[in-house]
Design a protein around this motif. Structure first.
Motif, PDB file in Angstrom:
ATOM      1  N   PHE A  79       0.840  -1.193   0.000  1.00  0.00           N
ATOM      2  CA  PHE A  79       0.000   0.000   0.000  1.00  0.00           C
ATOM      3  C   PHE A  79       0.874   1.242   0.000  1.00  0.00           C
ATOM      4  N   GLY A  80       0.552   2.190  -0.884  1.00  0.00           N
ATOM      5  CA  GLY A  80       1.239   3.474  -0.887  1.00  0.00           C
ATOM      6  C   GLY A  80       2.546   3.494  -1.647  1.00  0.00           C
ATOM      7  N   SER A  81       2.937   2.388  -2.290  1.00  0.00           N
ATOM      8  CA  SER A  81       4.175   2.342  -3.072  1.00  0.00           C
ATOM      9  C   SER A  81       3.930   1.508  -4.322  1.00  0.00           C
ATOM     10  N   ASN A  82       4.829   1.629  -5.288  1.00  0.00           N
ATOM     11  CA  ASN A  82       4.659   0.934  -6.561  1.00  0.00           C
ATOM     12  C   ASN A  82       4.805  -0.577  -6.381  1.00  0.00           C
ATOM     13  N   PHE A  83       3.927  -1.299  -7.077  1.00  0.00           N
ATOM     14  CA  PHE A  83       3.975  -2.759  -7.062  1.00  0.00           C
ATOM     15  C   PHE A  83       4.807  -3.250  -8.226  1.00  0.00           C
ATOM     16  N   ASN A  84       5.883  -3.999  -7.912  1.00  0.00           N
ATOM     17  CA  ASN A  84       6.792  -4.522  -8.932  1.00  0.00           C
ATOM     18  C   ASN A  84       6.330  -5.927  -9.330  1.00  0.00           C
ATOM     19  N   VAL A  85       5.692  -6.023 -10.507  1.00  0.00           N
ATOM     20  CA  VAL A  85       5.159  -7.311 -10.964  1.00  0.00           C
ATOM     21  C   VAL A  85       6.275  -8.322 -11.163  1.00  0.00           C
ATOM     22  N   GLN A  86       7.387  -7.888 -11.766  1.00  0.00           N
ATOM     23  CA  GLN A  86       8.498  -8.798 -12.027  1.00  0.00           C
ATOM     24  C   GLN A  86       9.069  -9.354 -10.731  1.00  0.00           C
ATOM     25  N   GLY A  87       9.241  -8.470  -9.743  1.00  0.00           N
ATOM     26  CA  GLY A  87       9.772  -8.925  -8.454  1.00  0.00           C
ATOM     27  C   GLY A  87       8.838  -9.909  -7.767  1.00  0.00           C
ATOM     28  N   ALA A  88       7.521  -9.652  -7.855  1.00  0.00           N
ATOM     29  CA  ALA A  88       6.548 -10.562  -7.251  1.00  0.00           C
ATOM     30  C   ALA A  88       6.568 -11.924  -7.945  1.00  0.00           C
ATOM     31  N   ASN A  89       6.681 -11.924  -9.274  1.00  0.00           N
ATOM     32  CA  ASN A  89       6.724 -13.187 -10.013  1.00  0.00           C
ATOM     33  C   ASN A  89       7.958 -14.011  -9.643  1.00  0.00           C
ATOM     34  N   VAL A  90       9.095 -13.331  -9.502  1.00  0.00           N
ATOM     35  CA  VAL A  90      10.326 -14.035  -9.114  1.00  0.00           C
ATOM     36  C   VAL A  90      10.191 -14.604  -7.703  1.00  0.00           C
ATOM     37  N   PHE A  91       9.597 -13.843  -6.811  1.00  0.00           N
ATOM     38  CA  PHE A  91       9.416 -14.288  -5.429  1.00  0.00           C
ATOM     39  C   PHE A  91       8.467 -15.487  -5.363  1.00  0.00           C
ATOM     40  N   ASN A  92       7.367 -15.431  -6.105  1.00  0.00           N
ATOM     41  CA  ASN A  92       6.419 -16.546  -6.138  1.00  0.00           C
ATOM     42  C   ASN A  92       7.053 -17.797  -6.742  1.00  0.00           C
ATOM     43  N   SER A  93       7.890 -17.611  -7.765  1.00  0.00           N
ATOM     44  CA  SER A  93       8.587 -18.752  -8.366  1.00  0.00           C
ATOM     45  C   SER A  93       9.543 -19.386  -7.369  1.00  0.00           C
ATOM     46  N   PHE A  94      10.213 -18.553  -6.578  1.00  0.00           N
ATOM     47  CA  PHE A  94      11.110 -19.076  -5.544  1.00  0.00           C
ATOM     48  C   PHE A  94      10.337 -19.936  -4.544  1.00  0.00           C
ATOM     49  N   ILE A  95       9.157 -19.486  -4.113  1.00  0.00           N
ATOM     50  CA  ILE A  95       8.363 -20.239  -3.142  1.00  0.00           C
ATOM     51  C   ILE A  95       7.946 -21.588  -3.714  1.00  0.00           C
ATOM     52  N   VAL A  96       7.521 -21.597  -4.985  1.00  0.00           N
ATOM     53  CA  VAL A  96       7.094 -22.851  -5.621  1.00  0.00           C
ATOM     54  C   VAL A  96       8.278 -23.788  -5.837  1.00  0.00           C
ATOM     55  N   ASN A  97       9.371 -23.264  -6.377  1.00  0.00           N
ATOM     56  CA  ASN A  97      10.536 -24.102  -6.690  1.00  0.00           C
ATOM     57  C   ASN A  97      11.190 -24.683  -5.434  1.00  0.00           C
ATOM     58  N   ALA A  98      11.089 -23.958  -4.330  1.00  0.00           N
ATOM     59  CA  ALA A  98      11.673 -24.447  -3.082  1.00  0.00           C
ATOM     60  C   ALA A  98      10.727 -25.365  -2.317  1.00  0.00           C
ATOM     61  N   GLY A  99       9.510 -25.563  -2.848  1.00  0.00           N
ATOM     62  CA  GLY A  99       8.547 -26.448  -2.184  1.00  0.00           C
ATOM     63  C   GLY A  99       8.069 -25.900  -0.861  1.00  0.00           C
ATOM     64  N   LEU A 100       7.797 -24.583  -0.808  1.00  0.00           N
ATOM     65  CA  LEU A 100       7.387 -23.936   0.433  1.00  0.00           C
ATOM     66  C   LEU A 100       5.898 -23.598   0.406  1.00  0.00           C
TER      67      LEU A 100
END
Length: 406
Positions: free
Chosen positions: A114-135
């Motif tokens: 809230f109140g700051s720019n949302f970085n779509v690319q950064g969110a996608n990389v973070f979500n990929s990390f969670i999936v790839n690490a089995g978390l």
């Protein structure tokens, strides 16, 4: 200096019964401090970095190997990518459970910032990390945001991530955001909570139709149920209540019987395999083995159907022979949907009886009979429509007329 550090940690921990590891601050970014009770967790080795502390050890309660990672992620996207890749490599080579916590400096979706720019690319990389690490992420209770700028114009969310198998074995893990007081971060409390909210509601499982004798049980119970001829609705309610109890008793005995039958079938399968291994197999032995396998598979199919129905997934579309998949989905849904505490007058309440009373009080007020002093209209309306009124009511409604009315 060492005594001063220990004393500072003791001020946070409350006593001297602890072990700890820390990393120094980098520029304006604060360091990381990890503290644990040696009677609950035994450390094997530690990896310390500017952006994380990684502790490998044993969770003494269960005896399993547990990797604990406390993160203070960098701001730059390329540096975060390197961090996520390294953590993924370590987690995938770790033969145990994983808990990751801290300030990830990243969110998973737009609603978490809230109140700051949302970085779509950064969110996608973070979500990929969670999936790839089995978390898996543990749903956060309490406030939606855990970090707030001093100006209160910017907010974001931190989280706990745990391995998928840990979510299955410990489905009662919960996280709650606490008061932040003078800090710009709210502490997040992770704990395993066991609450008894009373008996579970009655649920009908489709697999029961696959079991021999169930249809006759329902028919006999319905005919044996007590009859109340004075009131049809009361009669229906009593018969359903009687039928429900009969099905409960039948299901309890059937579950115990299935467990014993499956254990005996496994013993029979082992005995048949021993005969084949000794070179004494023939067509009759092979047929016997196929029959035993079919019986075990039938029991497994019924159990999988129950798990699939609980997890609300379709066997034909998302089916998997590994039943841990279903238990994982089921426990994840339970963790996400369970209400384990509620906020009452600014205080989190987790006592089951108080939670139920608050729900009862809330919905009683909403659906209770309205007060007798309600507003009423006292007007004399004509019971007859005149010709011009009738014509006006039957006229075609135009768009401009609707606009004017709205």
């Amino acid at each position: 200096m060492e005594k001063m550090e220990i004393f500072s940690v003791k001020m946070c921990w409350g006593n001297f019964v602890f072990n700890y590891v820390h990393s120094d601050s980098v520029g304006n970014s604060g360091g990381i401090l990890c503290v644990w009770d040696p009677s609950s967790y035994r450390k094997k080795d530690v990896t310390v970095s500017d952006y994380f502390i990684m502790i490998r050890g044993v969770w003494l309660k269960t005896g399993c190997d547990l990797l604990i990672v406390s993160v203070y992620a960098p701001q730059e996207l390329n540096e975060k990518k390197m961090l996520w890749d390294y953590l993924t490599h370590v987690i995938n080579n770790w033969k145990g459970e994983v808990i990751i916590m801290g300030d990830f400096n990243e969110v998973r979706c737009k609603s978490e910032r809230f109140g700051s720019n949302f970085n779509v690319q950064g969110a996608n990389v973070f979500n990929s990390f969670i999936v790839n690490a089995g978390l898996e992420e543990i749903p956060l209770g309490g406030c939606s945001f855990t970090w707030c700028h001093n100006s209160a114009t910017k907010m974001s969310k931190d989280r706990f991530l745990i391995s998928e198998n840990l979510m299955i074995t410990c489905p009662n893990f919960t996280t709650t955001s606490l008061e932040r007081y003078l800090s710009d971060h709210r502490p997040i409390l992770l704990r395993e909570s066991h609450f008894d909210y009373g008996p579970t509601p009655f649920r009908f499982f489709h697999s029961w139709f696959e079991m021999e004798g169930f249809n006759k049980l329902v028919e006999d119970a319905w005919n044996e149920a007590p009859v109340d001829e004075s009131n049809a609705m009361s009669n229906m309610m009593k018969k359903l209540k009687y039928l429900k109890q009969k099905i409960r008793d039948w299901n309890k005995g059937n579950m115990k019987s299935s467990k014993n039958i499956k254990a005996k079938l496994k013993d029979d399968l082992k005995a048949v395999d021993d005969i084949i291994d000794n070179g004494e197999g023939n067509d009759e032995v092979v047929k016997l083995r196929m029959d035993v396998l079919k019986s075990i598979q039938d029991i497994d199919k019924i159990q999988s159907l129950d798990a699939a129905q609980k997890a609300k997934i379709k066997w034909s579309i998302e089916g998997d022979e590994n039943s841990s998949f279903y238990h994982g989905v089921l426990n994840k849904k339970r963790s996400q949907l369970n209400i384990r505490r509620i906020l009452v007058d600014g205080t989190w309440v987790d006592n089951p009886q108080r939670v139920k009373n608050e729900f009862l009080h809330h919905f009683s007020k909403r659906f209770d009979k309205p007060a007798t002093n309600r507003a009423s209209l006292v007007m004399n309306f004509s019971k007859i429509l005149y010709c011009d009124q009738q014509v006006e009511l039957e006229l075609k409604v135009y768009k401009d007329e609707v606009k004017r009315a709205v």
